[in-house]
Design an enzyme around this catalytic site. Structure first.
Site, mmCIF file in Angstrom:
data_model
loop_
_atom_site.group_PDB
_atom_site.id
_atom_site.type_symbol
_atom_site.label_atom_id
_atom_site.label_comp_id
_atom_site.label_asym_id
_atom_site.label_seq_id
_atom_site.Cartn_x
_atom_site.Cartn_y
_atom_site.Cartn_z
ATOM 1 N N GLN A 109 0.871 -1.448 0.172
ATOM 2 C CA GLN A 109 0.216 -0.048 0.116
ATOM 3 C C GLN A 109 0.726 1.194 -0.078
ATOM 4 O O GLN A 109 1.732 1.290 0.525
ATOM 5 C CB GLN A 109 -1.052 -0.272 0.912
ATOM 6 C CG GLN A 109 -1.877 1.121 0.972
ATOM 7 C CD GLN A 109 -2.833 1.635 2.482
ATOM 8 O OE1 GLN A 109 -2.404 1.671 3.737
ATOM 9 N NE2 GLN A 109 -4.161 1.120 1.747
ATOM 10 N N GLU A 173 -9.563 7.562 3.598
ATOM 11 C CA GLU A 173 -9.266 7.170 5.368
ATOM 12 C C GLU A 173 -8.686 8.874 5.835
ATOM 13 O O GLU A 173 -8.890 9.729 6.847
ATOM 14 C CB GLU A 173 -9.279 6.579 5.865
ATOM 15 C CG GLU A 173 -9.972 5.256 5.584
ATOM 16 C CD GLU A 173 -9.770 4.217 5.298
ATOM 17 O OE1 GLU A 173 -10.559 3.489 5.757
ATOM 18 O OE2 GLU A 173 -10.235 4.360 4.008
ATOM 19 N N TYR A 175 -6.602 11.025 3.506
ATOM 20 C CA TYR A 175 -4.810 11.163 3.347
ATOM 21 C C TYR A 175 -4.905 11.604 3.026
ATOM 22 O O TYR A 175 -6.194 12.669 2.335
ATOM 23 C CB TYR A 175 -4.581 9.523 3.383
ATOM 24 C CG TYR A 175 -4.526 8.973 5.003
ATOM 25 C CD1 TYR A 175 -3.085 9.600 6.163
ATOM 26 C CD2 TYR A 175 -5.048 7.518 5.208
ATOM 27 C CE1 TYR A 175 -3.826 8.895 7.151
ATOM 28 C CE2 TYR A 175 -4.727 6.466 5.908
ATOM 29 C CZ TYR A 175 -4.390 7.260 7.105
ATOM 30 O OH TYR A 175 -4.173 6.460 8.202
ATOM 31 N N ARG A 223 -7.918 2.809 -3.469
ATOM 32 C CA ARG A 223 -8.532 2.875 -2.035
ATOM 33 C C ARG A 223 -9.160 3.689 -2.089
ATOM 34 O O ARG A 223 -9.461 4.793 -2.396
ATOM 35 C CB ARG A 223 -7.846 3.131 -1.456
ATOM 36 C CG ARG A 223 -8.810 2.223 0.103
ATOM 37 C CD ARG A 223 -8.054 1.581 1.523
ATOM 38 N NE ARG A 223 -9.064 1.746 2.680
ATOM 39 C CZ ARG A 223 -9.496 0.547 3.151
ATOM 40 N NH1 ARG A 223 -9.371 -0.804 2.608
ATOM 41 N NH2 ARG A 223 -10.302 0.825 4.121
ATOM 42 N N HIS A 261 -10.174 9.280 9.464
ATOM 43 C CA HIS A 261 -9.978 9.244 10.943
ATOM 44 C C HIS A 261 -10.243 10.567 11.732
ATOM 45 O O HIS A 261 -10.585 10.527 13.033
ATOM 46 C CB HIS A 261 -7.688 9.613 10.749
ATOM 47 C CG HIS A 261 -7.623 8.127 10.489
ATOM 48 N ND1 HIS A 261 -8.802 6.989 10.351
ATOM 49 C CD2 HIS A 261 -6.705 7.852 9.834
ATOM 50 C CE1 HIS A 261 -7.578 5.777 9.903
ATOM 51 N NE2 HIS A 261 -7.265 6.263 9.424
ATOM 52 N N ARG A 320 -8.516 -7.016 9.753
ATOM 53 C CA ARG A 320 -8.721 -7.681 11.504
ATOM 54 C C ARG A 320 -8.956 -9.359 11.230
ATOM 55 O O ARG A 320 -8.492 -10.109 12.166
ATOM 56 C CB ARG A 320 -8.742 -6.931 12.541
ATOM 57 C CG ARG A 320 -8.450 -5.913 12.379
ATOM 58 C CD ARG A 320 -9.646 -5.055 13.233
ATOM 59 N NE ARG A 320 -10.948 -4.894 12.936
ATOM 60 C CZ ARG A 320 -11.733 -3.985 13.192
ATOM 61 N NH1 ARG A 320 -11.554 -3.251 15.002
ATOM 62 N NH2 ARG A 320 -12.739 -3.794 12.698
ATOM 63 N N GLN A 348 -8.535 -3.059 20.800
ATOM 64 C CA GLN A 348 -7.324 -4.157 21.966
ATOM 65 C C GLN A 348 -6.128 -3.965 21.252
ATOM 66 O O GLN A 348 -5.223 -3.004 22.403
ATOM 67 C CB GLN A 348 -8.053 -4.505 23.512
ATOM 68 C CG GLN A 348 -9.597 -4.059 23.740
ATOM 69 C CD GLN A 348 -9.906 -4.889 25.167
ATOM 70 O OE1 GLN A 348 -10.943 -5.033 25.146
ATOM 71 N NE2 GLN A 348 -9.264 -4.736 26.020
ATOM 72 N N GLU A 662 -9.224 -4.591 35.952
ATOM 73 C CA GLU A 662 -10.842 -4.464 35.311
ATOM 74 C C GLU A 662 -10.938 -6.008 34.813
ATOM 75 O O GLU A 662 -10.936 -6.666 34.988
ATOM 76 C CB GLU A 662 -9.671 -3.615 33.848
ATOM 77 C CG GLU A 662 -10.408 -1.980 34.155
ATOM 78 C CD GLU A 662 -12.259 -1.732 34.532
ATOM 79 O OE1 GLU A 662 -12.699 -1.500 34.256
ATOM 80 O OE2 GLU A 662 -11.692 -0.699 34.948
#
Length: 679
Positions: A109, A173, A175, A223, A261, A320, A348, A662
């Site tokens: 990318q 996004e 950029y 993209r 973002h 992800r 996370q 937690e």
């Protein structure tokens, strides 16, 4: 949930091949780009080669790397990777070779961060500082623009020489390229601003230059921002026009990006319903003839297949989900879709690790980005292992230990598995934890773990084992406060399990992660009909993605609340300071939208029929409440561990039982995997 009897015919579209440019892709799945920070590690090339090769082994058709800047001023930060040095680019060849050996294509990318670059030299089409960056950009001159176009082309050539099959030009996004395309950030009055044609010149000339420099066999993915989600973003007509121009300039595939973002709308975190953005991709597909990719919150083969079968897109991009399970596609092809370890969109260990300058990993798969630290060989001296506790830590240990050849018995005092995951699953959006529980349950069955549900293990039960693992978790901490035994006082566990019902006026003692989750649980109305439509209504999104920036109102507008909730904390620091960087803002905004009041620096005095008495800013006040929820920390359950140590039985303790901090599934699962590897 997955159909355990489903084989590859159920996913005929997902597994079918497709032609893109001069390449034939073996299926319709792209592993999308994500920042990993692996390149910053001392053995960065080797770690990236292992990371990407594992995903290629899992049969992703195309793998897109994290972003490489085409020049210095385009770096995300001063340590960001670049592709402007041909000699250094050649050092990346082992990554390409490793991916090719497993049968996948790999694209680098190319990402110019523009005004998002966290460097003093950042540049942009206009000198407008981004709200998420402390540095103000310099407006690019004509010479800067021409040089940057050439830098993109040269970076693509460097990638080609290094062995990459193509590049993805990052035009979404928020950029640099995206900044040129919309009036939100492009206020220029020369040939690079003003009309849509002028604003589109920069991305079009970049794609044209890359094609000219690299030739017809090089795969070019562009993209495109299919929904900016910011004021002054592109309307659907401009997005379609840009898509057609990019196709004409030589792109082979159009991937779709969602949201800037700086947008105040969640795009990839757990509150976003699965497949929410598919119609944005459909709008792009309607404008062009080259393949179009749907992206964001596609995490199961069912939703991916449905998007493809409906014609909304030609391919799907999952980033992800390949952290969570690198063998996603392979398992689908082999009829093992029920064995996929599903991404829960928690952010996370991926985004939050990146924001804290750590290499990315995954909460549900600690091996992600750490492939060289784990082994798959079975134990040469298998042990008879007892695990006490069926929460995240216990299940992770059981699955990994059994997979490596150990004989495993798991004791769980309750009649069901899950532990604290069962609390998390109740929080709006966090029902993705259902998939984690499904995965571990299935893997324990597959690897022969012996389950003792509804059995509280005693010392006598644990004799005769070679090793005992204590993963008994935590219990809510009850503070020492006058009136703490009042009938209106409940624990967070009682609320989230449904054991107790909250009234209309609620005080929450504690404003950490659990306090915020409980508040969200109490004020968020359930979606009455369509979950996606409810999400769009809540966050002010045009579900048809046709309006300017795809917005249909103020993302922060107030919403009706089910209850009046006040959340309090003793600390004087900002409430929710410990929430995840990439998700905390979503939760804080959601609570603000529902009118939750948050007080910091309070002193708890007492509880009585009037409610919760506190001192705040030196003044005493009563928080009138018919329910007071204790989110005041946890205590570890470790009595059994201490008894085992006294008796001399080899014992380990992990998760909340080792440290009650937690409800930390990330630490629990990681510790479980690593302990099993060390047995």
């Amino acid at each position: 949930m997955f159909d355990k009897n489903s084989g590859s015919p159920a996913y005929a579209n997902l597994l079918s091949s497709i032609t893109a440019g001069r390449h034939r892709l073996r299926n319709r799945v792209i592993m999308g780009s994500m920042h990993t920070r692996l390149e910053a590690e001392p053995d960065g090339v080797a770690r990236q080669a292992a990371f990407y090769a594992e995903r290629a082994r899992g049969e992703a058709a195309v793998i897109v790397t994290g972003g490489f800047s085409p020049n210095r001023e385009g770096m995300l930060d001063y340590e960001g990777p670049r592709l402007d040095d041909a000699v250094k680019a050649l050092k990346l060849r082992p990554i390409c070779d490793a991916v090719h050996a497993e049968g996948s294509l790999i694209c680098a990318q190319l990402l110019h961060a523009g005004r998002y670059a966290k460097i003093e030299e950042c540049v942009a089409p206009s000198a407008i500082r981004a709200p998420i960056n402390r540095f103000s950009p310099r407006e690019m001159s004509e010479e800067d623009i021409r040089r940057t176009i050439d830098d993109f082309a040269q970076a693509a050539l460097n990638a080609q020489v290094a062995g990459f099959d193509g590049v993805e030009v990052m035009g979404s996004e928020g950029y640099l390229i995206n900044e040129f395309a919309v009036t939100h950030t492009n206020k220029r009055e020369d040939g690079w601003g003003g009309s849509a044609d002028n604003r589109h010149r920069f991305p079009v000339e970049i794609v044209r230059a890359v094609r000219g420099r690299c030739g017809p066999d090089f795969l070019i993915i562009y993209r495109i921002s299919a929904a900016d989600l910011v004021e002054g973003g592109a309307p659907v007509e401009e997005i379609a026009a840009l898509a057609r121009k990019i196709e004409a300039a030589g792109a082979d595939i159009l991937n779709t990006g969602i949201g800037w973002h700086e947008a105040r709308v969640p795009t990839i975190a757990y509150p976003v319903p699965r497949g929410a953005w598919r119609k944005a991709a459909a709008n792009v597909k309607a404008a062009v003839s080259i393949p179009v990719v749907a992206s964001n919150r596609i995490n199961t083969p069912e939703i991916a297949e449905d998007i493809l079968a409906s014609g909304d897109a030609d391919l799907v991009s999952m980033a992800r989900p390949f952290l969570a399970d690198p063998h996603f596609v392979r398992k689908v092809r082999e009829g093992r879709a029920d064995e996929i370890n599903t991404c829960i969109a928690c952010n996370q260990a991926c985004l939050d690790f990146i924001f804290s300058d750590r290499p990315a990993s995954c909460l549900v798969n600690p091996r992600a980005g750490r492939e060289m630290e784990f082994r798959d060989t079975r134990s040469v001296s298998p042990k008879n292992v007892a695990i006490v506790g069926g929460g995240a830590a216990g299940m992770a240990t059981a699955v990994e230990a059994a997979r490596l050849g150990h004989t495993v018995t798991l004791f769980e005092a309750k009649d069901c598995l899950g532990g604290q995951l069962n609390l998390a699953r109740a929080v709006p959006g966090k029902n993705e934890f259902d998939e984690t529980l499904r995965y571990y349950t299935g893997q324990m069955n597959k690897h022969g773990v012996s389950l003792r549900l509804g059995q509280r293990a005693s010392l006598d039960d644990l004799t005769g084992y070679d090793h005992v693992v204590i993963a008994t978790g935590v219990t809510p901490r009850i503070p020492d406060l006058p009136g703490i035994d009042h009938p209106n006082v409940v624990t967070y566990a009682e609320i989230l399990t449904g054991e107790r019902e909250a009234g209309q006026y609620v005080a929450i003692m504690g404003a950490g992660g659990i306090g915020h989750d409980v508040a969200e649980f109490l004020v968020t109305p359930a979606a009455k009909t369509n979950e996606v439509a409810a999400f769009f209504q809540t966050w002010g999104v045009d579900g048809q993605f046709r309006s300017v920036g795809a917005l249909a109102g103020d993302p922060l507008a107030n919403m009706p609340a089910k209850r009046r909730v006040v959340m309090l904390q003793r600390k004087t620091s900002k409430p929710g300071q410990g929430l995840g960087v990439s998700t905390g803002w979503i939760l804080r905004n959601a609570l603000r939208k529902h009118g939750v009041e948050i007080l910091a620096g309070v002193i708890y005095e007492r509880i009585d029929d009037e409610g919760l008495h506190v001192t705040s800013n030196g003044k005493t006040r009563v928080i009138a409440a018919d329910t007071i929820v204790l989110c005041t920390g946890q205590e570890p359950e470790r009595a059994l561990y201490e008894a085992l140590v006294v008796r001399g039985i080899p014992t380990s303790i992990i998760g909340g039982a080792a440290e009650a901090a937690e409800l930390d599934a990330l630490r629990a699962i990681n510790e479980g995997h690593r302990l099993a590897q060390s047995l």
